[in-house]
Scaffold this active site. Structure first.
Site, PDB file in Angstrom:
ATOM      1  N   ASP A 115       0.805  -1.226   0.000  1.00 58.85           N
ATOM      2  CA  ASP A 115       0.000   0.000   0.000  1.00 58.85           C
ATOM      3  C   ASP A 115       0.831   1.265   0.000  1.00 58.85           C
ATOM      4  OD1 ASP A 115      -2.685  -0.851   0.191  1.00 58.85           O
ATOM      5  OD2 ASP A 115      -2.336  -1.466   2.256  1.00 58.85           O
TER       6      ASP A 115
HETATM    7  C1  BGC Z   1      -0.150  -0.330   5.424  1.00 58.01           C
HETATM    8  C2  BGC Z   1       0.175   0.864   6.217  1.00 58.01           C
HETATM    9  C3  BGC Z   1      -0.419   2.092   5.598  1.00 58.01           C
HETATM   10  C4  BGC Z   1      -1.884   1.911   5.317  1.00 58.01           C
HETATM   11  C5  BGC Z   1      -2.497   3.054   4.568  1.00 58.01           C
HETATM   12  C6  BGC Z   1      -1.609  -0.394   5.244  1.00 58.01           C
HETATM   13  O1  BGC Z   1      -1.937  -1.460   4.450  1.00 58.01           O
HETATM   14  O2  BGC Z   1       0.342  -1.481   6.033  1.00 58.01           O
HETATM   15  O3  BGC Z   1       1.536   0.981   6.378  1.00 58.01           O
HETATM   16  O4  BGC Z   1      -0.224   3.159   6.450  1.00 58.01           O
HETATM   17  O5  BGC Z   1      -2.105   0.746   4.604  1.00 58.01           O
HETATM   18  O6  BGC Z   1      -1.898   3.257   3.337  1.00 58.01           O
HETATM   19  C1  NOJ Z   2      -1.852  -4.166   5.270  1.00 58.48           C
HETATM   20  C2  NOJ Z   2      -3.001  -4.141   4.316  1.00 58.48           C
HETATM   21  O1  NOJ Z   2      -4.183  -4.548   4.945  1.00 58.48           O
HETATM   22  C3  NOJ Z   2      -2.708  -5.014   3.138  1.00 58.48           C
HETATM   23  O2  NOJ Z   2      -3.769  -4.943   2.218  1.00 58.48           O
HETATM   24  C4  NOJ Z   2      -1.426  -4.619   2.504  1.00 58.48           C
HETATM   25  O3  NOJ Z   2      -1.176  -5.492   1.439  1.00 58.48           O
HETATM   26  C5  NOJ Z   2      -0.291  -4.627   3.486  1.00 58.48           C
HETATM   27  N1  NOJ Z   2      -0.627  -3.819   4.621  1.00 58.48           N
HETATM   28  C6  NOJ Z   2       1.011  -4.133   2.886  1.00 58.48           C
HETATM   29  O4  NOJ Z   2       0.993  -2.776   2.612  1.00 58.48           O
END
Ligand code: BGC
Ligand code: NOJ
Length: 814
Positions: free
Chosen positions: A486
């Site tokens: 993400d």
């Molecule tokens: C990630 C976070 C991030 C969030 C929003 C999550 O899936 O693990 O690091 O802050 O998404 O983008």
């Molecule tokens: C947590 C999110 O829920 C997931 O969708 C994502 O792939 C990982 N973070 C890595 O960013």
């Protein structure tokens, strides 16, 4: 250091000190009603949706931490204590918390008075049961009072935290006998309320928080409990709570049990709201029916026994028996349990996710399915259809949806270009497990609009084509806002600090490409081809095969850095995850996915990539996401570089993609290394360092601080992580190698050479397979012979034979 121990017979983790490094929680509920409960009785409850239908209030970031829950205060003389220690924090003479599968038991003793509190959510009912047994172990008669306490949330947890001017005037309750009804919002066009009751006459009650706690009072010493007498307060506005007072006398050796029920009730008769005659007075009939189901100790005990039987059955579908006690413990109990929880919660409600910010993730839920589908295939089927219904007509998808409404979340929108392919992954897993191709015929809307529905097969087609048609300058898939990672926001730039990210307009791109999505495309594309073939879509299958071959070539041409797979190209066509980069030279994700997709397997790229992971990304606590970490913020990379080195996506040990590497190691046949990767992050194997790891030693956390962080080895964000599904898949399907496939069960173990073998039991499409694996030559992978019911077969695919109830399979490795 440990703070408890595993009791495998009971399928429990027994916590022996309330002062765990962080709250160690459990999830109660498997269907629609859920409660989170910590080892000190903290937590909260909701019905279906932690944002929209929250029953009890919780304060994140509170001081002291975890100080709101479903509490029972015992007042004996001047001593006030709680069976779970919090919130009075009175030292107990003994304390135990048993977190079991769907229930938690708290055992507290003070001055020869014992309390045993059993919390669970029964199957088939929308309530939490708190069964409290008090026993007098002294030689004297004991007189004491019990005060129960829950703090109601005004349903919508977001409004509950933000709209106080309204909240302070809307709270309403009713009290009838021992039942406290929280009916705030019932007056509006709603039809639900909460009930909190006990199966005994009460000495009194309180429903106003101010009355219960007293002016400037707090949970650790409520005014009512300190004084020993309730005020029979009836909340009007402000903060409604539920508290019962029970005055108890116990002879020496005597025990008494009370059953408290906290329920969510819908008054279906009141669905048509306008002009409702009761005028704000609740219809108690459905609540009374609910309470009647659990109004004796026997009924509560039966409900707990039913819950345990339910789980016994679920967990019996896959069991392993080996000489590795910790492997067996994780595979047979905790991996599968966490898979159920992630399936139910996605990433919505935990002690780290507020339940307000996120609903169900499209990508997350598709992956959660992978570890859950063998437990309850029908629920997985429905989930696939719910998820697909939020897809857009062009194949892209809402990134998240709300569990109550099942509608896509427009605040977050779409643009995560890995999302569509996860739908193929989830659907393929369902079909492999069940052989039920009829799911593909289900009429499934786009963006929840029925007028735009097609069959599910067409959704899969659009998913595949979306990726195929959205490619960048190197012919690699466009990454969009981000892919699995993400935080890899390669098309984003922020103008000034504090301003929000903006995306490039269509004429300027966005150009950034993802090698990871290319790996996914190849891996799940192969499933798409199989599914097309099965549907008689020969032309589409051929087209897809060609596209996959082309993508493999593209990855080898443009996505290979010499020693490992590149991660991506940014908008400016710069390489990401290359030896040419200053930081972030190598990333874990494409190594995992491209190897799982077997891209360049014959050419040696896969083995090389695995060697590079070991050489550059390995640590004693797991594999970090990238190296070196980004030391400064890069606008062209986005959020990933906003984290300090060693945390989260910036070189943390992101547990989710460790099993990808372990699986990838099984692809190249290195069982010893697959095992090492598996055990390094596996909760049971690191229980002894609980003081470093800090989160629960029975489940995975999202992240462990990497070697570049000051707190190397410290985990964060426990429970709701795709690690659950992927690790169960890794352990069961790749290390033990028992893998459902379209036409049968594949058995292909890849184990550490020290293992002599193992036996396993696997229910698959109505047949129970008893699998015995022997490893006389101590190899890591490879099969010398396979016999099915005593007959040797060619290959290692055990074909489906619906006429048989039991099948015995013997595998000799070699
Ligand atoms: C990630 C976070 C991030 C969030 C929003 C999550 O899936 O693990 O690091 O802050 O998404 O983008
Ligand atoms: C947590 C999110 O829920 C997931 O969708 C994502 O792939 C990982 N973070 C890595 O960013």
């Amino acid at each position: 250091m440990k703070f408890g121990y595993f009791d495998d017979n009971a399928k429990e983790y027994v916590i022996t000190s309330p002062k765990t490094p962080l709250p160690w929680i459990n999830y109660l509920g498997c269907e629609d009603f859920f409660s989170l409960v910590s080892n000190t009785c903290g937590g909260y409850s909701f019905y279906k949706d932690a944002k929209l239908l929250r029953l009890t209030r919780y304060r994140y970031n509170n001081v002291p931490g975890d100080s709101n829950g479903h509490y029972y205060y015992i007042k004996e003389g001047n001593t006030i204590w709680n069976p779970g220690w919090m919130p009075t924090k009175t030292d107990l003479d003994s304390y135990e918390c048993h977190h079991g599968i769907g229930y938690s038991i708290f055992k507290g003793n003070k001055n020869d008075l014992a309390a045993e509190l059993t919390d669970f959510v029964p199957i088939g009912s929308t309530c939490e049961i708190n069964k409290l047994t008090m026993t007098n172990h002294s030689k004297e008669e004991k007189h004491f009072s019990i005060f129960s306490y829950v703090e109601f949330c005004l349903w919508n947890a977001m409004d509950d935290m933000t709209n106080f001017q309204r909240n302070y005037s809307i709270g309403e309750v009713e009290i009838h006998g021992s039942a406290i009804y929280h009916k705030t919002e019932y007056r509006e066009r709603r039809n639900h309320y909460a009930v909190y009751s006990v199966n005994a006459p009460i000495a009194g009650f309180d429903t106003s928080r101010d009355a219960f706690l007293g002016a400037y009072g707090e949970n650790s010493a409520p005014d009512v409990v300190v004084s020993g007498s309730c005020k029979n307060s009836v909340a009007s506005g402000w903060a409604p709570v539920g508290s019962h007072q029970l005055d108890v006398t116990l002879a020496p050796g005597e025990s008494r049990t009370y059953v408290f029920v906290l329920g969510y009730v819908e008054n279906l008769a009141a669905e048509k709201w306008v002009g409702r005659p009761e005028d704000g007075i609740i219809n108690r009939t459905p609540a009374e029916k609910l309470l009647e189901k659990f109004n004796t100790t026997e009924k509560a005990d039966q409900a707990l026994a039913d819950l345990k039987a339910y789980w016994e059955k679920l967990l019996s579908h896959f069991t392993v028996s080996s000489k590795e006690e910790k492997l067996d413990r994780m595979v047979n109990i905790w991996h599968q349990y966490q898979c159920m929880v992630t399936f139910n919660m996605s990433r919505s409600a935990s002690y780290y996710e507020s339940g307000i910010g996120r609903g169900m993730g499209f990508r997350d839920s598709c992956q959660d399915l992978l570890g859950f589908v063998h437990l309850i295939p029908d629920r997985a089927r429905q989930r696939i259809l719910d998820i697909a219904s939020t897809q857009f007509e062009d194949g892209s998808a809402y990134h998240q949806y709300q569990p109550l409404t099942k509608k896509g979340n427009s605040d977050i929108g779409s643009g995560f270009n890995d999302d569509p392919l996860w739908l193929i992954a989830g659907t393929a897993a369902y079909i492999k497990e069940t052989g039920d191709y009829s799911i593909l015929d289900e009429r499934t809307p786009y963006d929840n609009d029925d007028s735009k529905a097609t069959d599910l097969m067409e959704h899969l087609r659009r998913s595949f084509h979306y990726t195929m048609e959205h490619r960048g300058p190197h012919k690699l898939p466009l990454i969009g806002r981000a892919d699995w990672n993400d935080c890899l926001n390669l098309n984003c730039f922020s103008t000034e600090p504090g301003e929000s990210f903006q995306t490039f307009g269509p004429s300027e791109g966005p150009n950034a490409e993802s090698v990871f999505i290319a790996g996914m495309f190849v891996r799940y594309g192969k499933d798409y081809v199989e599914i097309c073939r099965h549907r008689g879509m020969a032309e589409e299958a051929a087209l897809a095969e060609e596209a996959i071959a082309d993508m493999e070539k593209t990855v080898l041409d443009a996505g290979w850095d010499g020693e490992w797979f590149l991660r991506a190209y940014d908008h400016y066509k710069n390489k990401i995850g290359s030896k040419e980069c200053e930081d972030g030279k190598i990333y874990i994700e494409p190594q995992g996915f491209c190897v799982m997709a077997e891209i360049g397997l014959k050419e040696g790229n896969c083995l090389k990539a695995m060697e590079s992971v070991e050489k550059y990304l390995d640590t004693k606590y797991g594999i970090v996401l990238l190296q070196p970490p980004y030391h400064r913020y890069h606008v062209e990379l986005g959020e990933i570089s906003s984290y300090p080195p060693g945390y989260k996506e910036n070189a943390g040990i992101f547990c989710h993609n460790n099993p990808w590497i372990s699986i990838a190691e099984t692809v190249v046949g290195r069982g010893n290394r697959a095992w090492q990767v598996y055990t390094r992050t596996c909760p049971a194997y690191i229980e002894d360092i609980s003081e470093i790891h800090r989160t629960e030693p029975y489940v995975y956390s999202q992240m462990i601080a990497g070697k570049d962080a000051p707190n190397f080895g410290e985990a964060k964000n426990s429970w709701l992580t795709g690690t659950a599904a992927w690790t169960f898949l890794n352990a069961s399907q790749y290390i033990l190698g028992i893998r459902p496939d379209y036409d049968g069960l594949i058995v292909d173990p890849c184990i550490p050479s020290f293992m002599d073998g193992f036996t396993a039991k696997r229910d698959f499409r109505g047949t129970t397979y008893h699998i015995e694996v022997e490893n006389p030559n101590h190899v890591e992978k490879g099969i010398a012979s396979v016999t099915v019911d005593g007959n040797a077969i060619e290959g290692n695919l055990i074909p489906v034979d619906a006429s048989k109830k039991e099948v015995h399979v013997k595998i000799i490795m070699g």
